[in-house]
Each structure stands twice: as C-alpha cells, then as structure tokens.
Scaffold this motif. Sequence first.
Motif, PDB file in Angstrom:
ATOM      1  N   ARG A  67      27.097  -1.682  10.138  1.00  0.00           N
ATOM      2  CA  ARG A  67      25.642  -2.114  10.631  1.00  0.00           C
ATOM      3  C   ARG A  67      25.609  -3.526  12.079  1.00  0.00           C
ATOM      4  NH1 ARG A  67      23.478  -6.749   9.964  1.00  0.00           N
ATOM      5  NH2 ARG A  67      24.679  -7.623   8.973  1.00  0.00           N
ATOM      6  N   GLY A  79      19.995  -9.358  10.992  1.00  0.00           N
ATOM      7  CA  GLY A  79      19.550  -9.784  10.221  1.00  0.00           C
ATOM      8  C   GLY A  79      19.352 -10.989  10.450  1.00  0.00           C
ATOM      9  N   GLU A  80      19.002 -11.997   9.096  1.00  0.00           N
ATOM     10  CA  GLU A  80      18.800 -13.072   9.276  1.00  0.00           C
ATOM     11  C   GLU A  80      19.911 -14.477   8.355  1.00  0.00           C
ATOM     12  OE1 GLU A  80      16.157 -15.111   9.611  1.00  0.00           O
ATOM     13  OE2 GLU A  80      15.393 -12.567  10.313  1.00  0.00           O
ATOM     14  N   ASP A  84      24.582 -13.037  11.328  1.00  0.00           N
ATOM     15  CA  ASP A  84      24.392 -11.947  12.625  1.00  0.00           C
ATOM     16  C   ASP A  84      23.419 -12.888  13.730  1.00  0.00           C
ATOM     17  OD1 ASP A  84      24.308 -10.404  10.607  1.00  0.00           O
ATOM     18  OD2 ASP A  84      22.096  -9.415  10.454  1.00  0.00           O
TER      19      ASP A  84
END
Length: 328
Positions: A67, A79-80, A84
């Motif tokens: 990822r 993402g959150e 990230d």
Amino acid sequence: MIDDDRVARGKRIQRQTGATFHVATRLLPERIRYPTYVLYGFFRVADEIVDAADTAPPAEQRAEIERIRRIVLGEEPPGEDPDDEVLAAFRDLRTETGIARTDVAVFLEAMASDVDRSRYETYADLEAYMDGSAAAVGRMMTAVMDVEDPERALPHATTLGEAFQMTNFLRDVGEDVRERDRVYLPAETLREHGASVDQIRERHFDESVAAAIRAELARTEDLYAEGVAGIRYLPADCQLAVLLAAVLYADHHRLIRDLDYDTLSQTPELSIARRLRLLARTWWLFRRYDDPETVFYAAIDSFDVEAPARTTHTHSWRDCQLMSYLSR
C-alpha cells in the motif's frame, strides 16, 4: 512545493528516532534540509511496518508495504492515517526531484524482505539487501541534492549508505537479535572465526564473536574510505552535513572497540556531549581544509584504514591529526 505541515511531521519523526542523522541534517541548507526531513519520515514509516512483528502478522505487513508503494508512486491516494501525510509528502518530493522509481521500489522490497528473512549467509547476500535498505537511500539523497555530476557522485553515495548501515548493524547486534530475532552478521564471517548464528541468538559473547565483529568493522571502514572520497562531488553547501554524518556514524567504531567488540550485551551510543564535540571539531577542521577526506580522517582517529595521501594541501595528514587532538 511540499506542504509545511508534512515537512514538520517528517522533522519530528527524525528528531525522535534518528538523533545522529538529525544533528547532521540541521547543517544542510534549507532547500535540502526540508526535503531530507520528508525522506527520513518515509524511511521510518516503512521501517516501522516491518518492525511490528508483535503487532501485525506477516501477511498484513507485506500488504501495508505494498500500500505504501502505491501511495508514494501515485497509484493510490493517501488515507486518513497521520503517517499517510508523510507518504504524501514523499510522493510530492519524488515528483519534484526526480527520485527514481526503481530506488523507491528496491527500498520497499528490502523492507518487505525483513518480514520473512532474518539471516544472511554471505556478505554478498547482505550487500544485496543493503542495496535497497541503504544504498538506495544514498541515491535518493543524491537526487534531492541535485548534484552536478551524478555519475561520479552516485557510486560513492551508494557506498557511504552501506557504510552507515553496517555501522548500525555492528552497533546493534544484541538489540537486533533480542528485539527482532535478526542476525545481520554474515554466517560465513561467523564461521570463519569459529562462531555461529546460534551463538549470536543465544547472546553468548566470546573471542570468536569479537573476531567476527572486528572483521566486519574493518570491512566497513573500507566502505567509509570509498564513500567519503565522493563527498567532494556534492554541492558545496551540502558537504559539511554529509561529512558530519559520516564522522558521527563512524565514531561508533571507537565505542565498539572500547567495548572489546561486545555489542551483544551492550549497545554503544554517542552522548550528546560527544556529538557536540564532534560537530565543533568537524566544523573547525572543515573551515581550514578544502578536502572532506582530510577532515574525516582528522576527526576520526580510531580507524584501521590508512588516510589517503594528500598533496594538494598546505598541511600534512599528521598536522591534521595534531590539530584534531588539540581541538578535543
């Protein structure tokens, strides 16, 4: 431009987890210093994934590394998770500076290999791992610095990255096996000196282990000799910072020798006072000489390798040693 909040997060990560590198980074010009915080934040986020063996199963670790790869290569939005933000900053930095996709890929492949692999039969095996975990880091830093002659600088940057990594391995022998069940000393080197991987795992230190560590320390000092020789190819305003990083990392060899090579039971660490003294000494010498090699060998006086002969300076190598001694 990289978002200031993302830079600040990378800086906090570096300050908390990489004291030696943080001291050197502070000497970089702002145009390189901020991107370096981002780089280091990316490295640590990936590294912490594979060091989470107690909290995440291997399949999840590998999936998270994949990822990360997709985010930093722009194939998936971040993402959150707060980390990230670091990945997004690195994605932007990679685009701005032209960091090679292959270096990102080989770095993440090395991180993923830590999920399953914890032993190295030969130094060649370890070197292949370090091409991702360390040499690629040197190459990425070279891209960020936008060096004038990459063909001359890159081989030295690669080797210096390996030297830093080897110093970490030799310093952390006991810590790596105790906390992660990893042995980075090549099994071949251990056998040559009458020791074994099992002996390291049992944390049984004796002269055979000392001899193996001594041998790898000597190999690492050869790497420093080759790596430091290329600092002259970096931008002039970056040379002192990289030189100081080399001095700080290499000074751990003095501590390892002071422990009679027993890094199985102890992990040597530079004190804040020692770091500051090395900073002052390196800066003082660098102001007086135009050759990073001369300064390095004057600041580091515990290496077994010979300082290269210099003919382009007013002062001799022995003069540098004397001034280094007087400046302590």
